[in-house]
Design a protein around this motif. Sequence first.
Motif, PDB file in Angstrom:
ATOM      1  N   GLY A 142       0.823  -1.206   0.000  1.00  0.00           N
ATOM      2  CA  GLY A 142       0.000   0.000   0.000  1.00  0.00           C
ATOM      3  C   GLY A 142       0.859   1.260   0.000  1.00  0.00           C
ATOM      4  N   LEU A 143       1.899   1.252   0.828  1.00  0.00           N
ATOM      5  CA  LEU A 143       2.813   2.381   0.905  1.00  0.00           C
ATOM      6  C   LEU A 143       3.522   2.598  -0.433  1.00  0.00           C
ATOM      7  CD1 LEU A 143       3.208   3.918   3.610  1.00  0.00           C
ATOM      8  CD2 LEU A 143       5.499   2.922   3.685  1.00  0.00           C
ATOM      9  N   SER A 144       3.928   1.482  -1.089  1.00  0.00           N
ATOM     10  CA  SER A 144       4.589   1.595  -2.397  1.00  0.00           C
ATOM     11  C   SER A 144       3.656   2.264  -3.395  1.00  0.00           C
ATOM     12  CB  SER A 144       4.983   0.205  -2.913  1.00  0.00           C
ATOM     13  OG  SER A 144       5.851  -0.444  -2.018  1.00  0.00           O
ATOM     14  N   GLY A 145       2.370   1.895  -3.322  1.00  0.00           N
ATOM     15  CA  GLY A 145       1.403   2.513  -4.219  1.00  0.00           C
ATOM     16  C   GLY A 145       1.293   4.012  -3.978  1.00  0.00           C
ATOM     17  N   LEU A 146       1.239   4.412  -2.708  1.00  0.00           N
ATOM     18  CA  LEU A 146       1.148   5.840  -2.384  1.00  0.00           C
ATOM     19  C   LEU A 146       2.402   6.573  -2.852  1.00  0.00           C
ATOM     20  CD1 LEU A 146      -0.438   5.621   1.199  1.00  0.00           C
ATOM     21  CD2 LEU A 146      -1.563   6.235  -0.970  1.00  0.00           C
ATOM     22  N   LEU A 147       3.574   5.951  -2.597  1.00  0.00           N
ATOM     23  CA  LEU A 147       4.839   6.515  -3.084  1.00  0.00           C
ATOM     24  C   LEU A 147       4.792   6.724  -4.594  1.00  0.00           C
ATOM     25  CD1 LEU A 147       7.937   4.762  -1.451  1.00  0.00           C
ATOM     26  CD2 LEU A 147       7.448   7.207  -1.591  1.00  0.00           C
ATOM     27  N   GLY A 148       4.344   5.666  -5.300  1.00  0.00           N
ATOM     28  CA  GLY A 148       4.309   5.717  -6.762  1.00  0.00           C
ATOM     29  C   GLY A 148       3.354   6.784  -7.271  1.00  0.00           C
ATOM     30  N   TRP A 149       2.246   6.935  -6.568  1.00  0.00           N
ATOM     31  CA  TRP A 149       1.216   7.876  -7.015  1.00  0.00           C
ATOM     32  C   TRP A 149       1.584   9.330  -6.672  1.00  0.00           C
ATOM     33  CZ3 TRP A 149      -2.871   7.566 -10.155  1.00  0.00           C
ATOM     34  CH2 TRP A 149      -3.801   8.608 -10.128  1.00  0.00           C
ATOM     35  N   PHE A 150       2.030   9.567  -5.436  1.00  0.00           N
ATOM     36  CA  PHE A 150       2.235  10.948  -4.993  1.00  0.00           C
ATOM     37  C   PHE A 150       3.675  11.439  -5.182  1.00  0.00           C
ATOM     38  CE2 PHE A 150      -1.601   9.907  -2.471  1.00  0.00           C
ATOM     39  CZ  PHE A 150      -2.412  10.921  -2.953  1.00  0.00           C
ATOM     40  N   VAL A 151       4.654  10.544  -5.172  1.00  0.00           N
ATOM     41  CA  VAL A 151       6.038  10.981  -5.267  1.00  0.00           C
ATOM     42  C   VAL A 151       6.628  10.675  -6.638  1.00  0.00           C
ATOM     43  CG1 VAL A 151       8.291  10.962  -4.146  1.00  0.00           C
ATOM     44  CG2 VAL A 151       6.226  10.546  -2.783  1.00  0.00           C
ATOM     45  N   ASP A 152       6.900   9.375  -6.892  1.00  0.00           N
ATOM     46  CA  ASP A 152       7.545   9.031  -8.162  1.00  0.00           C
ATOM     47  C   ASP A 152       7.244   7.581  -8.506  1.00  0.00           C
ATOM     48  OD1 ASP A 152       9.799   8.009  -9.937  1.00  0.00           O
ATOM     49  OD2 ASP A 152      10.286  10.149  -9.841  1.00  0.00           O
ATOM     50  N   PRO A 153       6.734   7.312  -9.730  1.00  0.00           N
ATOM     51  CA  PRO A 153       6.398   5.928 -10.080  1.00  0.00           C
ATOM     52  C   PRO A 153       7.579   4.980  -9.901  1.00  0.00           C
ATOM     53  CG  PRO A 153       6.108   7.406 -11.987  1.00  0.00           C
ATOM     54  CD  PRO A 153       6.376   8.264 -10.806  1.00  0.00           C
ATOM     55  N   LEU A 154       8.800   5.434 -10.214  1.00  0.00           N
ATOM     56  CA  LEU A 154       9.944   4.541 -10.104  1.00  0.00           C
ATOM     57  C   LEU A 154      10.177   4.109  -8.662  1.00  0.00           C
ATOM     58  CD1 LEU A 154      12.876   5.444 -12.483  1.00  0.00           C
ATOM     59  CD2 LEU A 154      11.867   3.208 -11.984  1.00  0.00           C
ATOM     60  N   LEU A 155      10.018   5.061  -7.732  1.00  0.00           N
ATOM     61  CA  LEU A 155      10.151   4.726  -6.308  1.00  0.00           C
ATOM     62  C   LEU A 155       9.144   3.655  -5.904  1.00  0.00           C
ATOM     63  CD1 LEU A 155      10.776   7.940  -4.191  1.00  0.00           C
ATOM     64  CD2 LEU A 155      12.198   5.889  -4.419  1.00  0.00           C
ATOM     65  N   GLY A 156       7.899   3.811  -6.363  1.00  0.00           N
ATOM     66  CA  GLY A 156       6.873   2.821  -6.063  1.00  0.00           C
ATOM     67  C   GLY A 156       7.242   1.458  -6.615  1.00  0.00           C
ATOM     68  N   LEU A 157       7.766   1.458  -7.846  1.00  0.00           N
ATOM     69  CA  LEU A 157       8.154   0.205  -8.487  1.00  0.00           C
ATOM     70  C   LEU A 157       9.248  -0.495  -7.702  1.00  0.00           C
ATOM     71  CD1 LEU A 157       7.320  -1.312 -10.984  1.00  0.00           C
ATOM     72  CD2 LEU A 157       9.134  -0.196 -12.251  1.00  0.00           C
ATOM     73  N   ILE A 158      10.225   0.279  -7.247  1.00  0.00           N
ATOM     74  CA  ILE A 158      11.311  -0.309  -6.455  1.00  0.00           C
ATOM     75  C   ILE A 158      10.748  -0.911  -5.172  1.00  0.00           C
ATOM     76  CG2 ILE A 158      13.362   0.277  -5.090  1.00  0.00           C
ATOM     77  CD1 ILE A 158      13.998   2.348  -7.348  1.00  0.00           C
ATOM     78  N   GLY A 159       9.796  -0.205  -4.548  1.00  0.00           N
ATOM     79  CA  GLY A 159       9.160  -0.754  -3.354  1.00  0.00           C
ATOM     80  C   GLY A 159       8.514  -2.104  -3.638  1.00  0.00           C
ATOM     81  N   ILE A 160       7.842  -2.210  -4.785  1.00  0.00           N
ATOM     82  CA  ILE A 160       7.177  -3.467  -5.149  1.00  0.00           C
ATOM     83  C   ILE A 160       8.195  -4.588  -5.305  1.00  0.00           C
ATOM     84  CG2 ILE A 160       5.942  -4.607  -7.019  1.00  0.00           C
ATOM     85  CD1 ILE A 160       4.457  -1.884  -7.423  1.00  0.00           C
ATOM     86  N   ILE A 161       9.292  -4.295  -6.020  1.00  0.00           N
ATOM     87  CA  ILE A 161      10.300  -5.336  -6.265  1.00  0.00           C
ATOM     88  C   ILE A 161      10.955  -5.769  -4.957  1.00  0.00           C
ATOM     89  CG2 ILE A 161      12.536  -5.759  -7.350  1.00  0.00           C
ATOM     90  CD1 ILE A 161      11.513  -4.099  -9.740  1.00  0.00           C
ATOM     91  N   VAL A 162      11.193  -4.816  -4.054  1.00  0.00           N
ATOM     92  CA  VAL A 162      11.739  -5.168  -2.738  1.00  0.00           C
ATOM     93  C   VAL A 162      10.789  -6.104  -2.011  1.00  0.00           C
ATOM     94  CG1 VAL A 162      12.259  -4.248  -0.437  1.00  0.00           C
ATOM     95  CG2 VAL A 162      13.165  -3.109  -2.473  1.00  0.00           C
TER      96      VAL A 162
END
Lengths: 222, 222, 222, 222
Positions: C183-203
């Motif tokens: 959920g946090l990765s999604g929020l990161l991806g949406w509000f900050v940067d999609p790449l950051l969200g993607l990295i969260g998902i892969i982690v």
Amino acid sequence: MAAGADEVAPSDTGPRLSDTDRLTAFSDGVFAIVITLLVIELRVPEYHEGELLAGLLDEGASYLAFLVSFVYVGVIWLNHHALVRLIRATTLALSWINLGILFGAVIIPFPTAVLASAFTHGNAADRRAAVALYALAAALMSAPWLVFFGYLRRHPTLLQSGIRPDYVRAQRLRPVTGLVLYGLSGLLGWFVDPLLGLIGIIVMISYHAVTSEGLPRWLTRR
Amino acid sequence: MAAGADEVAPSDTGPRLSDTDRLTAFSDGVFAIVITLLVIELRVPEYHEGELLAGLLDEGASYLAFLVSFVYVGVIWLNHHALVRLIRATTLALSWINLGILFGAVIIPFPTAVLASAFTHGNAADRRAAVALYALAAALMSAPWLVFFGYLRRHPTLLQSGIRPDYVRAQRLRPVTGLVLYGLSGLLGWFVDPLLGLIGIIVMISYHAVTSEGLPRWLTRR
Amino acid sequence: MAAGADEVAPSDTGPRLSDTDRLTAFSDGVFAIVITLLVIELRVPEYHEGELLAGLLDEGASYLAFLVSFVYVGVIWLNHHALVRLIRATTLALSWINLGILFGAVIIPFPTAVLASAFTHGNAADRRAAVALYALAAALMSAPWLVFFGYLRRHPTLLQSGIRPDYVRAQRLRPVTGLVLYGLSGLLGWFVDPLLGLIGIIVMISYHAVTSEGLPRWLTRR
Amino acid sequence: MAAGADEVAPSDTGPRLSDTDRLTAFSDGVFAIVITLLVIELRVPEYHEGELLAGLLDEGASYLAFLVSFVYVGVIWLNHHALVRLIRATTLALSWINLGILFGAVIIPFPTAVLASAFTHGNAADRRAAVALYALAAALMSAPWLVFFGYLRRHPTLLQSGIRPDYVRAQRLRPVTGLVLYGLSGLLGWFVDPLLGLIGIIVMISYHAVTSEGLPRWLTRR
């Protein structure tokens, strides 16, 4: 599967028996494939740059159709699970009846896709046709279950030990209910209102979900 | 599958034996997938608003092709079921022969689709070609079954206990019948009339359905 | 599967138990199909004569998406493997919870295809939407795992002998982590940067890969 | 699968062991699906009335590609069959190595389709690229097999009783041969002639077919 254990209680008088291993494995394979193939219908929408989200939100009907189909196949799988637990062996005739049951499961994606299409792109006439088709398919799907229970009644030696024949007789109530009420839902959808028919269908799927382990014993054992 | 039970009666002189578990599981998987993939060919027709029903009714040939294919794969599955019951173990050669049998099952959707297309969109020449292709495929499919029975005759130690070698010899009659009569149906369809050829094919599928547990013992035990 | 062994420790008081054979077979079938269906998305690119190599090299995003999806389904399969090892029998409710888990696996190809499409053809807004969708799907997928562990806590008689209830309680940490961090990765991806969200998902996928046999005992046994 | 038999010889010192049932079932499922999905690539050609036969005859390359892929997956299945017979249990690491092997099988349809397309529609440069891609994929597919054998060497307790460690060491020769000779076929196809590379590939598939039960004992036991 131990070699030699494949033929169960061979006899020269009745039909040849075989154990249910391959029937179960084959059926589970078919159910697993049907439930997974449904995702093929979910496609990335065509979109212009920056409009992906809007495109995704427009596909609500496809998602709903996918969900309903998934639950429906799950219900059939659980019902089939309970069905196979009734028997200790299968015969050639029972294998063919089982193929009839699988036929019903295999076609599900088609009326579902028709339904989704009619509620997205069609008008009232298309929706009537789609709901009637879906209900017709669902009603016909009940037929091989009825034949299965009827066959078990005539061949009680196939029953798993501990399953009483009158329990099997009572279970026939469920496919009969399916035949009648799915048929009625189709008529409702065609002559009165497609939405009413659709609600009837969803109620019936829920009914089969709740009773998938068989009708409760207090209801069938009087 | 108990560890250690995998290799059946290892010997240094004959071919290496293994039990039939994975051969059965793999084959059942293939049959389950083929029989389910057929539904992919059933598509929601293109239609204008209000003409969904008419569009669905126009697709009669596809539904029939789907039904025939479904029954055909079911027949092959049941025949394969009976085939594997003959043996107590498999060898590398037998696994390859089995892959030949699976090859026949896997391609079924292709000639069926050609048939459906020819009877919907083609003229007499196309139908002749489609029926001949279908019959040719069906005739060739019989070949690995013949090889399977021939291999069992030369390696009677692979037979399940209680299966008499002359029973196996008699079963060879069925794929031979298939090779000859499917071939004849193809010639009929090509030189005389595609419909005649098609009827020949359907008769042959029914023949294999009825005899899928092997030819009756009264016929093969004289 | 020996006939008669299907119903495990029948009791009239608790829910009806059945062994886990078919649940396992069905789930494995679904996982095997999902992981294999992914290849359908890899297509020969359209190309002019002599430009096949260039066309293939342009599809880098599809190959990466295929690889990620393959690993993800593999991770879920291994986690499911470990999950089923906890129990000695299943109930109707547990079968439905398991269907919820399978639902999560079955849909994976869809958000993955959306992701690949957004990173190939879309702009920043599309990528934000795609990463948020993927993270949302992954977060929701954790829910049925949480329900599964919760059900086991309330029905400790279903546990395999030798599995301590407090071990199960500790395992709930993993789906909770999934829910929160996807959920946090999604929020990161949406509000900050999609790449950051993607990295969260892969982690997170890597985390579930490493802990797929359950959290280490030294961490959960204090 | 008897409850309680799932964990094989649990130990607190080495990696956690589990039996090979689900690994085998999952792998067989994947192989069965890959080998069956190939038929999706065989399509009814577009044709004008009366030209169906000509259209079918034009598709020779697709049929050949289908046949090669079918045999290749069959070979991998048989080799995998022999591989799993070496071990009495699996670990998390071995499951991941097995996923690597499955990855190689799952992608086969893609380079095969590229090959078929290049030999039907492409020029010499396209064929060079397609043969090199196919050879590269085949060479890389050998890698997880090598890792598998290496892992078994380091964990001889996983070996089925009766399998001698030096037998496993000798089997490593086969994936090494694969890596080197598929790689060489790719270089041949790229720098010399695509047809030469293709012949090299087909020779290698045949080599793995013939040796799928392991290298002969007279060759590996000196």
